[in-house]
Design a protein around this motif. Structure first.
Motif, PDB file in Angstrom:
ATOM      1  N   GLU A  39       0.819  -1.215   0.000  1.00 30.60           N
ATOM      2  CA  GLU A  39       0.000   0.000   0.000  1.00 30.60           C
ATOM      3  C   GLU A  39       0.856   1.270   0.000  1.00 30.60           C
ATOM      4  O   GLU A  39       0.566   2.220  -0.720  1.00 30.60           O
ATOM      5  CB  GLU A  39      -0.920   0.007   1.233  1.00 30.60           C
ATOM      6  CG  GLU A  39      -1.977  -1.070   1.243  1.00 30.60           C
ATOM      7  CD  GLU A  39      -3.155  -0.746   0.357  1.00 30.60           C
ATOM      8  OE1 GLU A  39      -3.406   0.444   0.091  1.00 30.60           O
ATOM      9  OE2 GLU A  39      -3.828  -1.687  -0.075  1.00 30.60           O
ATOM     10  N   SER A  43       1.058   3.895  -3.248  1.00 26.75           N
ATOM     11  CA  SER A  43       0.661   5.296  -3.082  1.00 26.75           C
ATOM     12  C   SER A  43       1.773   6.227  -3.555  1.00 26.75           C
ATOM     13  O   SER A  43       1.505   7.299  -4.103  1.00 26.75           O
ATOM     14  CB  SER A  43       0.267   5.592  -1.637  1.00 26.75           C
ATOM     15  OG  SER A  43       1.351   5.401  -0.777  1.00 26.75           O
ATOM     16  N   THR A  52      -5.265   9.210  -8.932  1.00 25.57           N
ATOM     17  CA  THR A  52      -6.060   9.266  -7.711  1.00 25.57           C
ATOM     18  C   THR A  52      -6.797   7.941  -7.573  1.00 25.57           C
ATOM     19  O   THR A  52      -7.619   7.602  -8.422  1.00 25.57           O
ATOM     20  CB  THR A  52      -7.079  10.417  -7.772  1.00 25.57           C
ATOM     21  OG1 THR A  52      -6.370  11.632  -8.027  1.00 25.57           O
ATOM     22  CG2 THR A  52      -7.856  10.519  -6.474  1.00 25.57           C
ATOM     23  N   PRO A  53      -6.504   7.167  -6.511  1.00 25.50           N
ATOM     24  CA  PRO A  53      -7.179   5.879  -6.357  1.00 25.50           C
ATOM     25  C   PRO A  53      -8.649   6.073  -5.988  1.00 25.50           C
ATOM     26  O   PRO A  53      -9.014   7.057  -5.337  1.00 25.50           O
ATOM     27  CB  PRO A  53      -6.412   5.205  -5.219  1.00 25.50           C
ATOM     28  CG  PRO A  53      -5.819   6.327  -4.442  1.00 25.50           C
ATOM     29  CD  PRO A  53      -5.554   7.426  -5.432  1.00 25.50           C
ATOM     30  N   LEU A  54      -9.472   5.149  -6.425  1.00 27.40           N
ATOM     31  CA  LEU A  54     -10.886   5.167  -6.074  1.00 27.40           C
ATOM     32  C   LEU A  54     -11.069   4.520  -4.705  1.00 27.40           C
ATOM     33  O   LEU A  54     -10.243   3.714  -4.266  1.00 27.40           O
ATOM     34  CB  LEU A  54     -11.690   4.416  -7.132  1.00 27.40           C
ATOM     35  CG  LEU A  54     -11.542   4.947  -8.559  1.00 27.40           C
ATOM     36  CD1 LEU A  54     -12.279   4.055  -9.532  1.00 27.40           C
ATOM     37  CD2 LEU A  54     -12.044   6.372  -8.654  1.00 27.40           C
ATOM     38  N   SER A  55     -12.141   4.848  -4.035  1.00 28.00           N
ATOM     39  CA  SER A  55     -12.354   4.349  -2.673  1.00 28.00           C
ATOM     40  C   SER A  55     -12.543   2.834  -2.619  1.00 28.00           C
ATOM     41  O   SER A  55     -12.213   2.204  -1.622  1.00 28.00           O
ATOM     42  CB  SER A  55     -13.562   5.040  -2.049  1.00 28.00           C
ATOM     43  OG  SER A  55     -14.724   4.766  -2.809  1.00 28.00           O
ATOM     44  N   ASN A  56     -13.045   2.237  -3.692  1.00 25.91           N
ATOM     45  CA  ASN A  56     -13.296   0.792  -3.680  1.00 25.91           C
ATOM     46  C   ASN A  56     -12.212  -0.002  -4.413  1.00 25.91           C
ATOM     47  O   ASN A  56     -12.386  -1.177  -4.704  1.00 25.91           O
ATOM     48  CB  ASN A  56     -14.661   0.488  -4.283  1.00 25.91           C
ATOM     49  CG  ASN A  56     -14.777   0.931  -5.725  1.00 25.91           C
ATOM     50  OD1 ASN A  56     -13.971   1.692  -6.223  1.00 25.91           O
ATOM     51  ND2 ASN A  56     -15.804   0.443  -6.398  1.00 25.91           N
ATOM     52  N   ASP A  57     -11.079   0.627  -4.714  1.00 26.16           N
ATOM     53  CA  ASP A  57      -9.980  -0.057  -5.399  1.00 26.16           C
ATOM     54  C   ASP A  57      -9.282  -1.046  -4.481  1.00 26.16           C
ATOM     55  O   ASP A  57      -9.028  -0.747  -3.316  1.00 26.16           O
ATOM     56  CB  ASP A  57      -8.928   0.947  -5.884  1.00 26.16           C
ATOM     57  CG  ASP A  57      -9.274   1.557  -7.215  1.00 26.16           C
ATOM     58  OD1 ASP A  57     -10.160   1.026  -7.898  1.00 26.16           O
ATOM     59  OD2 ASP A  57      -8.631   2.557  -7.580  1.00 26.16           O
ATOM     60  N   THR A  58      -8.953  -2.193  -5.038  1.00 27.45           N
ATOM     61  CA  THR A  58      -8.099  -3.140  -4.320  1.00 27.45           C
ATOM     62  C   THR A  58      -6.653  -2.796  -4.648  1.00 27.45           C
ATOM     63  O   THR A  58      -6.384  -1.992  -5.548  1.00 27.45           O
ATOM     64  CB  THR A  58      -8.391  -4.591  -4.748  1.00 27.45           C
ATOM     65  OG1 THR A  58      -8.051  -4.732  -6.136  1.00 27.45           O
ATOM     66  CG2 THR A  58      -9.852  -4.955  -4.515  1.00 27.45           C
ATOM     67  N   ARG A  62      -5.152  -0.959  -8.138  1.00 30.32           N
ATOM     68  CA  ARG A  62      -4.245   0.188  -8.110  1.00 30.32           C
ATOM     69  C   ARG A  62      -2.941  -0.129  -8.843  1.00 30.32           C
ATOM     70  O   ARG A  62      -2.417   0.700  -9.574  1.00 30.32           O
ATOM     71  CB  ARG A  62      -3.975   0.596  -6.668  1.00 30.32           C
ATOM     72  CG  ARG A  62      -5.231   1.121  -5.966  1.00 30.32           C
ATOM     73  CD  ARG A  62      -5.036   1.298  -4.488  1.00 30.32           C
ATOM     74  NE  ARG A  62      -4.139   2.406  -4.204  1.00 30.32           N
ATOM     75  CZ  ARG A  62      -3.677   2.685  -2.998  1.00 30.32           C
ATOM     76  NH1 ARG A  62      -4.025   1.933  -1.962  1.00 30.32           N
ATOM     77  NH2 ARG A  62      -2.866   3.700  -2.807  1.00 30.32           N
ATOM     78  N   ASN A 116     -14.328  -0.439 -12.597  1.00 24.28           N
ATOM     79  CA  ASN A 116     -13.153   0.427 -12.511  1.00 24.28           C
ATOM     80  C   ASN A 116     -12.254   0.234 -13.727  1.00 24.28           C
ATOM     81  O   ASN A 116     -11.667   1.189 -14.226  1.00 24.28           O
ATOM     82  CB  ASN A 116     -12.361   0.145 -11.237  1.00 24.28           C
ATOM     83  CG  ASN A 116     -13.122   0.545  -9.998  1.00 24.28           C
ATOM     84  OD1 ASN A 116     -14.089   1.289 -10.069  1.00 24.28           O
ATOM     85  ND2 ASN A 116     -12.692   0.045  -8.868  1.00 24.28           N
TER      86      ASN A 116
END
Length: 169
Positions: A39, A43, A52-58, A62, A116
């Motif tokens: 993670e 990032s 910009t990662p989405l909130s539901n991305d694994t 990413r 996604n």
């Protein structure tokens, strides 16, 4: 020397510190590459690539987005677009059609593997295709051939919208 408890405690403490240092070393090695990063590492790549990662991305979503953007090189051409779509959607996961009426109209149909991934594919097509081409990116919906192996009793648990739009039914 084994009789001295103080020495054993010092060595025990040193081992913990050395193990912690070794773990940090291997984490740094793994975070040097997108495919093996965690993670924290992904990032860093997202910041570098302005993603910009989405909130539901694994983590895998990413990583796939970062790899796709990292591998984009100029100049773009039809073959490059095809290869990028193959990497993202698979060999049979997309189609590219040019209009017979207007040679500046291109339609890209993408098989839905995840919502996604579709959004990422749309962004990629918008970046790669020259602005003098009018592009339409669409979802390749489930068709009869896709779901013909299912029985009616299995299909009745889904709505029509789910049967048409959801991957992996």
């Amino acid at each position: 020397m084994t009789e001295y408890k103080e020495l054993a405690r010092v060595l025990e403490t040193e081992n913990k510190e050395l193990q912690s240092l070794e773990n940090k070393h291997w984490k740094a090695i793994d975070n040097r590459f997108i495919s093996s990063c965690d993670e924290e590492g992904i990032s860093r790549y997202e910041k570098l690539l302005s993603i910009t990662p989405l909130s539901n991305d694994t983590l895998d979503d990413r990583k796939a987005r970062a790899i796709a953007k990292w591998n984009r090189v100029l100049p773009y051409n039809y073959e490059y677009l095809r290869k990028q779509l193959e990497m993202m959607c698979g060999i049979d996961g997309f189609s590219i059609d040019f209009s017979h009426i207007n040679e500046y109209l291109m339609t890209v149909k993408i098989a839905l593997t995840s919502k996604n991934a579709f959004n990422d594919a749309v962004k990629m097509v918008e970046e790669i295709v020259p602005v003098n081409l009018l592009t339409t990116v669409m979802i390749m919906y489930n068709q009869h051939m896709t779901i013909k192996h299912l029985k009616h009793s299995e299909l009745k648990t889904f709505t029509h919208d789910q049967i048409r739009n959801e991957p992996n039914i």
